[in-house]
Design a protein around this motif. Structure first.
Motif, short mmCIF file in Angstrom:
data_model
loop_
_atom_site.label_atom_id
_atom_site.label_comp_id
_atom_site.label_asym_id
_atom_site.label_seq_id
_atom_site.Cartn_x
_atom_site.Cartn_y
_atom_site.Cartn_z
N GLY A 19 -1.44 5.85 38.52
CA GLY A 19 -1.02 4.52 38.12
C GLY A 19 -0.79 4.48 36.62
O GLY A 19 -0.09 5.33 36.06
N ASP A 20 -1.41 3.52 35.95
CA ASP A 20 -1.22 3.35 34.52
C ASP A 20 -1.74 4.53 33.69
O ASP A 20 -1.32 4.71 32.55
CB ASP A 20 -1.90 2.06 34.05
CG ASP A 20 -1.20 0.81 34.56
OD1 ASP A 20 -0.05 0.93 35.05
OD2 ASP A 20 -1.80 -0.27 34.48
N GLU A 21 -2.60 5.34 34.25
CA GLU A 21 -3.11 6.51 33.53
C GLU A 21 -2.03 7.56 33.28
O GLU A 21 -2.24 8.50 32.53
CB GLU A 21 -4.29 7.14 34.28
CG GLU A 21 -5.54 6.31 34.22
CD GLU A 21 -6.71 7.00 34.89
OE1 GLU A 21 -6.67 8.23 35.06
OE2 GLU A 21 -7.67 6.29 35.25
N ALA A 22 -0.86 7.39 33.87
CA ALA A 22 0.24 8.34 33.68
C ALA A 22 1.14 7.96 32.50
O ALA A 22 2.12 8.66 32.24
CB ALA A 22 1.07 8.42 34.96
N VAL A 23 0.81 6.91 31.78
CA VAL A 23 1.67 6.43 30.68
C VAL A 23 2.03 7.54 29.70
O VAL A 23 3.20 7.71 29.34
CB VAL A 23 0.98 5.25 29.94
CG1 VAL A 23 1.61 5.01 28.58
CG2 VAL A 23 1.06 4.00 30.78
N GLY A 24 1.06 8.30 29.24
CA GLY A 24 1.33 9.36 28.27
C GLY A 24 2.27 10.41 28.82
O GLY A 24 3.17 10.90 28.12
N LEU A 25 2.10 10.77 30.07
CA LEU A 25 2.95 11.77 30.71
C LEU A 25 4.38 11.27 30.83
O LEU A 25 5.34 11.98 30.53
CB LEU A 25 2.40 12.14 32.08
CG LEU A 25 0.94 12.62 32.15
CD1 LEU A 25 0.54 12.85 33.60
CD2 LEU A 25 0.74 13.87 31.32
N ILE A 26 4.52 10.03 31.28
CA ILE A 26 5.84 9.43 31.45
C ILE A 26 6.56 9.35 30.11
O ILE A 26 7.73 9.70 29.98
CB ILE A 26 5.72 8.04 32.11
CG1 ILE A 26 5.21 8.18 33.55
CG2 ILE A 26 7.06 7.30 32.06
CD1 ILE A 26 4.75 6.87 34.18
N ALA A 27 5.84 8.91 29.09
CA ALA A 27 6.42 8.79 27.75
C ALA A 27 6.85 10.15 27.22
O ALA A 27 7.95 10.30 26.66
CB ALA A 27 5.44 8.12 26.80
N ALA A 28 6.01 11.15 27.37
CA ALA A 28 6.33 12.48 26.85
C ALA A 28 7.57 13.05 27.52
O ALA A 28 8.40 13.69 26.86
CB ALA A 28 5.14 13.43 27.05
#
Length: 166
Positions: A19-28
């Motif tokens: 869920g929201d814990e993937a923010v850094g991965l998605i951004a990168a």
């Protein structure tokens, strides 16, 4: 994903299907399309401490992309920290817990470590989600998060290189 041929590191912390814990991965992944020639992009779901030392050693600058569940702001709020800020914050994220100790150890043992460490973190709800979708608040904040990260990377791309701490 990295050959350590570049001086600048973007380290995305989080987990897919979190869920929201993937923010850094998605951004990168989005940033890598724009900055791939000047930066190494590494993704990690590991916790902090010595794992960070292993990944970050040898780079002159590092940007960590992550999330926090501090409760200090609404989901989607974007925080920016320097390494010094992280050292004075109370548990901003388990991923960079011990970052100050890692920096001290790198200096003590003369391990090349980034001179500049920046952390860009987005506030999320503390409730763990096993999902591949972002919450509405976090999804709406992604453009702001990406914009801030892009400004940091653009400044690094334009700035002459620094020497790593050793």
């Amino acid at each position: 994903m990295s050959s350590r041929e570049k001086e600048n590191l973007v380290l995305a912390l989080g987990r897919d299907n979190g869920g929201d814990e993937a923010v850094g991965l998605i951004a990168a992944r989005e940033l890598a399309r724009l900055f791939d020639q000047n930066f190494d992009f590494i993704e990690s779901s590991e916790e902090g401490g010595f794992h960070l030392l292993e990944i970050m050693s040898g780079y002159t600058r590092a940007l960590l992309l992550d999330t926090v569940a501090s409760g200090r702001g609404p989901a989607g709020m974007v925080y920016e920290y320097s390494a010094d800020d992280v050292c004075h914050e109370v548990d901003p994220s388990p991923h960079y817990e011990g970052l100050c100790d890692v920096i001290s150890m790198a200096r003590r043992f003369e391990i090349p470590f980034p001179v500049e460490v920046r952390v860009l973190a987005m506030e999320i709800e503390a409730v763990p989600v096993d999902d591949d979708r972002l919450s509405t608040d976090v999804e709406m904040a992604m453009p702001r998060y990406l914009s801030r990260a892009s400004r940091i990377l653009e400044a690094w791309r334009e700035c002459p290189s620094l020497k790593s701490i050793s």
